[in-house]
Design a protein around this motif. Structure first.
Motif, PDB file in Angstrom:
ATOM      1  N   UNK B   2       0.840  -1.206   0.000  1.00  0.00           N
ATOM      2  CA  UNK B   2       0.000   0.000   0.000  1.00  0.00           C
ATOM      3  C   UNK B   2       0.882   1.266   0.000  1.00  0.00           C
ATOM      4  N   UNK B   3       0.259   2.384  -0.364  1.00  0.00           N
ATOM      5  CA  UNK B   3       0.991   3.662  -0.406  1.00  0.00           C
ATOM      6  C   UNK B   3       1.559   4.011   0.965  1.00  0.00           C
ATOM      7  N   UNK B   4       0.735   3.812   1.994  1.00  0.00           N
ATOM      8  CA  UNK B   4       1.171   4.195   3.342  1.00  0.00           C
ATOM      9  C   UNK B   4       2.321   3.318   3.831  1.00  0.00           C
ATOM     10  N   UNK B   7       5.374   4.444   1.997  1.00  0.00           N
ATOM     11  CA  UNK B   7       5.828   5.748   2.503  1.00  0.00           C
ATOM     12  C   UNK B   7       6.516   5.598   3.854  1.00  0.00           C
ATOM     13  N   UNK B  84      -0.434  -1.281   9.986  1.00  0.00           N
ATOM     14  CA  UNK B  84       0.482  -0.969   8.877  1.00  0.00           C
ATOM     15  C   UNK B  84       1.758  -0.334   9.417  1.00  0.00           C
TER      16      UNK B  84
END
Lengths: 289, 249
Positions: B2-4, B7, B84
């Motif tokens: 995922x993006x998070x 990141x 996450x």
């Protein structure tokens, strides 16, 4: 598209911070979350963003629970009083980090706003003054472009000029790209003309949850000689009353009559006056008989 | 991914890069000092440097203690859930440990190459000391195994650091004091006592475990990985419902 709080309760030791709070925050409104110190505003916003876990109840963002849900949490951005950034992080890197987490974060806009507010990009966040720390968080909030933006005491430590700039930028942003904004503040008079829906919390419970206009239409103040005011208010719901010499001013819940007795004066209440009256009424109710 | 998650990992790797370079730089200076020291002690003295793996392990322990909470806080600000945020800690630590261990092996290989002409100058690391011999120059294959060995050791220390960090986060102030005292007592008296008791009560078990660990570097690596996984799991149990608070400013 909405945020739903379903029967949220949270207790810290012997303090009941929130008690069975249920709310729906609809898309495209600017909400004012008002309450005295310790009313539960910050706790409510922290639970909304899954920073605090409720003892009971759940929060849904567009129908999805926020608990460990990045998709739901990614739609929210909380600009709070507390700093969640690492101690050694500089303002510029914080913007870059936000851009990597939020795909719609407008880095160019953040730099532009930082310049407008005079926020130094090369300074560590923790070395910023209280006012500039608030500005830093406001710039993030105004650049993040999430569907829901939550401001908790956004103008803390800001001078009048910067506060005015923030409110103008917020309205500008809202008019360009309508989103849901929730502002929790003690400076009620400053947000009175901005918020279109007001939620008033007291001791972890909701006292009022209604469109601001509706709240204001249903309250008024009557002033005049004490005896006349007392006679007039006999069958009315009084929120608060103040006497000065022989004159008395009473805040009343309801619509003013068109044929008011001669000698009495009716005035419209401000949101701040209404808030204070409501708190005083609640205090009276809580007093032991 | 995922993006998070991406990141969060990117943010951590950038942090590890800076601090890892400092760790590497300090080790380079120490090796240079060892070489200079060799000239000062002359032909009769011995100079050795065998602390890279150990210092890297301490580095990861400190990272576990210090940075984990920062990452969880930052992720909370950036619309990322605890799960996450926590999961992103693990691959970041693995990648950082691998990079630091690999860089260490390159440094050790270079130092060992320098030491070839000097019989009183020794450079080695934990794997070499335990499994190859104090004065052995490692082969390429042994260097790779040594890098993996250090990685596993670093991860075990990181896992313990995570556990300490989240335990103290979860506890009240009084709880932190009590836990600190208990932990000190455990390491000073409890652990040696427990080890002695195991050796006395279950000599075969202790001997078998020691033999298992010394038999091959891979066995000890497996032990380190189990420690890492166990502490990581306990850490998740501690952090999954923790109240995430920042500090005022």
């Amino acid at each position: 598209m909405s945020i739903e709080l379903q029967s949220i309760s949270k207790r810290f030791g012997s303090t009941q911070a929130l008690d069975q709070v249920s709310l729906t925050l609809e898309e495209g409104h600017i909400y004012g979350l008002l309450g005295n110190n310790g009313a539960g505003k910050t706790t409510l916003l922290s639970i909304l963003t899954d920073r605090l876990r409720p003892d009971f109840g759940q929060v849904l963002v567009d129908g999805q629970p926020v608990k460990n849900n990045d998709e739901a949490l990614g739609k929210l951005f909380l600009v709070g009083e507390q700093n969640f950034f690492p101690e050694d992080m500089k303002v510029k890197r914080a913007f870059e980090t936000a851009a990597s987490f939020y795909p719609d974060f407008d880095l160019e806009q953040a730099h532009k706003l930082a310049k407008e507010f005079g926020l130094p990009l090369k300074k560590k966040i923790t070395s910023l003054s209280t006012g500039y720390a608030s500005i830093f968080r406001l710039v993030l909030g105004l650049s993040v472009n999430t569907p829901y933006i939550l401001f908790d005491e956004p103008v803390l430590g800001l001078d009048a000029q910067h506060r005015d700039l923030f409110y103008r930028l917020l309205i500008e942003k809202y008019s360009q790209e309508p989103c849901t904004v929730i502002i929790s503040t003690h400076l009620i008079s400053e947000v009175e003309n901005i918020v279109d829906h007001t939620i008033i919390l007291r001791d972890g419970r909701i006292l009022r949850d209604a469109p601001t206009e509706e709240l204001m239409e249903n309250t008024y103040a009557v002033s005049g000689p004490a005896g006349m005011v007392d006679r007039y208010t006999e069958d009315k719901t009084i929120l608060s009353s103040h006497s000065l010499g022989g004159l008395k001013t009473v805040s009343i819940q309801g619509q003013p009559e068109s044929d008011l007795p001669l000698g009495l004066e009716v005035s419209r209440m401000s949101l701040q006056d209404y808030f204070i009256s409501l708190q005083e009424a609640a205090e009276r109710e809580e007093e032991p008989a | 991914m995922t993006t998070t998650m991406r990141a969060s990992i990117q943010y951590q790797l950038r942090d590890y890069r800076t601090s890892g370079l400092i760790l590497f730089g300090v080790n380079v200076i120490l090796i240079l000092l060892a070489i200079l020291g060799m000239f000062s002690v002359g032909i009769n003295g011995e100079v050795s440097y065998t602390a890279y793996g150990f210092s890297a392990a301490i580095f990861m322990l400190v990272c576990g203690i210090v940075t984990a909470r920062q990452v969880i806080r930052l992720c909370a600000q950036m619309g990322t859930g605890r799960k996450t945020a926590f999961l992103s800690l693990l691959p970041s630590a693995v990648l950082a440990s691998l990079a630091i261990a690999a860089a260490g092996e390159v440094l050790m290989a270079a130092a060992q190459a320098v030491s070839i002409g000097y019989p009183n100058l020794y450079f080695n690391d934990l794997y070499g000391l335990i499994y190859a011999g104090f004065d052995t120059t490692l082969s390429v294959g042994q260097h790779i195994t040594s890098a993996l060995f250090n990685t596993c050791l670093m991860l075990a220390c990181y896992g313990f650091g995570l556990f300490c960090s989240f335990l103290y986060w979860k506890l009240s102030k009084i709880g932190c004091v009590i836990a600190g005292i208990l932990m000190g007592l455990f390491f000073l008296g409890g652990l040696p006592g427990l080890s002695r008791m195991i050796v006395v009560q279950y000599p075969n078990l202790a001997e078998d475990f020691a033999a298992f660990c010394l038999q091959s570097g891979w066995n000890l690596m497996a032990v380190f990985l189990v420690i890492f996984l166990v502490f990581s799991f306990i850490s998740w149990l501690l952090v999954r419902n923790v109240n995430i608070r920042g500090w005022h400013k």
